[in-house]
Design an enzyme around this catalytic site. Sequence first.
Site, PDB file in Angstrom:
ATOM      1  N   ARG A  51       7.215  -7.447  -2.954  1.00 17.10           N
ATOM      2  CA  ARG A  51       7.310  -6.879  -1.596  1.00 17.10           C
ATOM      3  C   ARG A  51       7.320  -7.915  -0.469  1.00 17.10           C
ATOM      4  O   ARG A  51       8.121  -7.789   0.455  1.00 17.10           O
ATOM      5  CB  ARG A  51       6.191  -5.862  -1.359  1.00 17.10           C
ATOM      6  CG  ARG A  51       6.245  -4.688  -2.324  1.00 17.10           C
ATOM      7  CD  ARG A  51       5.238  -3.608  -1.983  1.00 17.10           C
ATOM      8  NE  ARG A  51       5.651  -2.869  -0.811  1.00 17.10           N
ATOM      9  CZ  ARG A  51       5.074  -2.952   0.362  1.00 17.10           C
ATOM     10  NH1 ARG A  51       4.030  -3.718   0.546  1.00 17.10           N
ATOM     11  NH2 ARG A  51       5.535  -2.259   1.367  1.00 17.10           N
ATOM     12  N   PRO A  73       3.867  11.888  -0.548  1.00 14.08           N
ATOM     13  CA  PRO A  73       3.449  10.508  -0.326  1.00 14.08           C
ATOM     14  C   PRO A  73       3.345   9.709  -1.614  1.00 14.08           C
ATOM     15  O   PRO A  73       2.941  10.255  -2.651  1.00 14.08           O
ATOM     16  CB  PRO A  73       2.068  10.654   0.324  1.00 14.08           C
ATOM     17  CG  PRO A  73       1.572  11.977  -0.145  1.00 14.08           C
ATOM     18  CD  PRO A  73       2.767  12.854  -0.360  1.00 14.08           C
ATOM     19  N   GLY A  74       3.731   8.456  -1.550  1.00 12.95           N
ATOM     20  CA  GLY A  74       3.517   7.540  -2.662  1.00 12.95           C
ATOM     21  C   GLY A  74       2.495   6.511  -2.210  1.00 12.95           C
ATOM     22  O   GLY A  74       1.315   6.545  -2.573  1.00 12.95           O
ATOM     23  N   CYS A  81      10.700 -19.925 -10.225  1.00 11.47           N
ATOM     24  CA  CYS A  81      11.686 -20.893  -9.753  1.00 11.47           C
ATOM     25  C   CYS A  81      12.627 -20.257  -8.740  1.00 11.47           C
ATOM     26  O   CYS A  81      13.825 -20.062  -8.995  1.00 11.47           O
ATOM     27  CB  CYS A  81      12.446 -21.489 -10.920  1.00 11.47           C
ATOM     28  SG  CYS A  81      11.393 -22.667 -11.752  1.00 11.47           S
ATOM     29  N   GLY A 113       6.506   8.723   4.001  1.00 11.87           N
ATOM     30  CA  GLY A 113       6.643   7.654   4.971  1.00 11.87           C
ATOM     31  C   GLY A 113       5.327   7.409   5.685  1.00 11.87           C
ATOM     32  O   GLY A 113       5.264   6.664   6.654  1.00 11.87           O
TER      33      GLY A 113
HETATM   34  C1  LIG Z   1       9.997   6.720  -2.217  1.00 13.32           C
HETATM   35  C2  LIG Z   1       9.998   8.148  -1.927  1.00 13.32           C
HETATM   36  C3  LIG Z   1       8.834   8.770  -1.468  1.00 13.32           C
HETATM   37  C4  LIG Z   1       7.541   8.038  -1.212  1.00 13.32           C
HETATM   38  O1  LIG Z   1       7.581   7.109  -0.153  1.00 13.32           O
HETATM   39  P1  LIG Z   1       6.250   6.334   0.293  1.00 13.32           P
HETATM   40  O2  LIG Z   1       6.689   5.484   1.422  1.00 13.32           O
HETATM   41  O3  LIG Z   1       5.759   5.552  -0.861  1.00 13.32           O
HETATM   42  O4  LIG Z   1       5.241   7.347   0.686  1.00 13.32           O
HETATM   43  C5  LIG Z   1       8.887  10.128  -1.261  1.00 13.32           C
HETATM   44  N1  LIG Z   1      10.019  10.840  -1.489  1.00 13.32           N
HETATM   45  C6  LIG Z   1      11.160  10.269  -1.929  1.00 13.32           C
HETATM   46  C7  LIG Z   1      12.361  11.110  -2.177  1.00 13.32           C
HETATM   47  C8  LIG Z   1      11.193   8.901  -2.159  1.00 13.32           C
HETATM   48  O5  LIG Z   1      12.327   8.339  -2.589  1.00 13.32           O
END
Ligand SMILES: *Cc1c(COP(=O)(O)O)cnc(C)c1O
Length: 363
Positions: free
Chosen positions: A255, A217-218, A285, A175
Amino acid sequence: MYACKALPNVSIMRLVRAQGIGLDTVSIQEVELGMKAGFAPDEILFTPNMVPFAEIQRAVELGVHVNIDSIPMLERFGAEYGGSVPLFIRINPHIMAGGNERISTGHIDSKFGISIHQLRHVERVVASHGIHVHGLHMHTGSDILEAEVFMRGAELLLEAVVHFPKVRFIDLGSGFKVAYRDGDIVTDVEELGQRLCTRMERFVEGRDTPVEIWFEPGKFLVSEAGVLLTRVTQIKQTTATIFAGVDSGLNHLVRPMMYGSYHHILNVSNPQGAPHIYTVVGNICETDTFGWDRKVAELRVGDVLAMLNAGAYGHSMASNYNSRLRPPEVLVENGVACTIRRRETLDDLLATQFVPEDDRTDV
Ligand SMILES: *Cc1c(COP(=O)(O)O)cnc(C)c1O
């Protein structure tokens, strides 16, 4: 652990792995891609939601860490494996976090995790099957600003460890907020790191088993690294605004339409041009507005526009809607550009379909 759903290209996974980071996955396909990218099974955490048990069995066969997020699944797991396969439990701490309902996953109505208020029940299931809980997990959503939210979550999980003495891993999810606009405040990871270390030093005092803190983190790792490049197809003055159309749309970057996210837009071809106000839209469309009333250097048909912060949840959420093709992914590393996913062709669209002269397969 890198939450690879943000950008699941195997070349990116390999880069991440080279940094010594593990992999956080949410589907068995991500697990398999991760293994193809070279991750060892014990470097992968699998956190599925609402999957059939067979998918969890498959993950156990592959040897990855499994994170269980409901009591029925915990019972099923216990009945099948007893204490022979250590697992993680995903706790819902009911911390309301994140800037947006749809990306917040820890609140009371959330479908994710086992409520912290059900810990007694979890304890009973764990005891009756002799389940080996070696990790506790939470993930409260995206776009969390304050270290305080993580600290509150950590506190709850540390309290829960008392009930599960074999816990060696505490996973605080993700997050982490990134900057979308100039001057945006981002999660202060330094501050969080310091506060957590201080807390953990107190926690491990007098314990004989060490506890590792994990994050997953993603967005934080890949959002700012990615740019969506599009080309201006038309400039169209209406009674309301000047629309700048591009050869992309919600099929490539959903997004803004799905979450109302802001992606800064730059005219790469004419950066010195006089700024004008445009509404930048796609060619799908369906209303697919990348940005209303954006100040962009003068746009001409053919100019290349860059949409920033497209690294996370950009290509990974892209589709073939309107039967349009998905763009290639190009990795620029030390100034060298390299295609890591090719551009799609019409044959890709047909690959999974049966054209009339083909035999159909009965299902
Ligand atoms: C999506 C997700 C993340 C990564 O969230 P980010 O907001 O991209 O950092 C981490 N853990 C779990 C279990 C997720 O589903």
